[in-house]
Write an enzyme that holds these catalytic residues in place. Sequence first.
Site: not given
Length: 279
Positions: A181, A186, A201
């Site tokens: 991902d 992120h 996050i």
Amino acid sequence: MPIDVAKALAAEPRRTELSWGFKDVLLYHLGIGATELRYALEGPGLQVIPSFCTVAGGALAAAGGLSMPGVDVDLAAVLHGGQRIELHRPIPVEGAAVQASRIAAVHDKGKAAVIILRSEVTDAEGPLWTSDTEIFVRGEGGFGGERGSSVREPAPEGDPEREVLRATREDQALLYRLSGDWNPLHADPEFAKRAGFDRPILHGLCSYGIVLRGVVDTLFSGDVARVRAYSTRFAGVFFPGETLRIRMWSAAPGRVQVSATAVERDDAPVLTDVVVEYH
């Protein structure tokens, strides 16, 4: 209309070949902080935490669902609302399988649409796992469709029977993203600020894996084969470096209810409606 419900539901399943090896398993385990040797050392003792199926073969179900026929939406309006996996048998350390994915349902929530993407994975020995990914699309409701079930898990009663804390690393998201991902939300501080966050996050599916590991280690003595199914709703953000508080209640025979909150932010909800079903 961006979502053509009839076309999406009628589309033929999309088939994808998946393959993975022990290095993929080890990398995933490190990404969710599982450093015990039963998770981090190759060899006959290596176990696969069942949530690995969300990244096996680099398969990101939510992204696949947004490229299905009949679905044309703004990625900025998309949220990963929930995840359920059902294990038909333990996941092998080395594997080759075929994933068949289809839109199982599209619900009209008024101001949003909810797409349920179902993926069924089979290898040479038969069914391996089934996953349902709930994709929440803001601004795409109001098309007159069925609302779908609004039943939520009843709040557990009394104090939890077990509670564990799972600290995460400041670089946890940088480790986890190596399993496939690559969303800059992120990892890139500037991108995260443009999205409305003070800093990057943690991936929701990383928290998902950390919580399942907590349950397996606490209640099942690390025996991953006891997990039959695992479901959750993603309730709030979690930042790398924070600590997850994982609480567990025995809801019924073969069923555990769980909550996951962020300790440093007054136990703000991270995962809700969490249920682990077990043998």
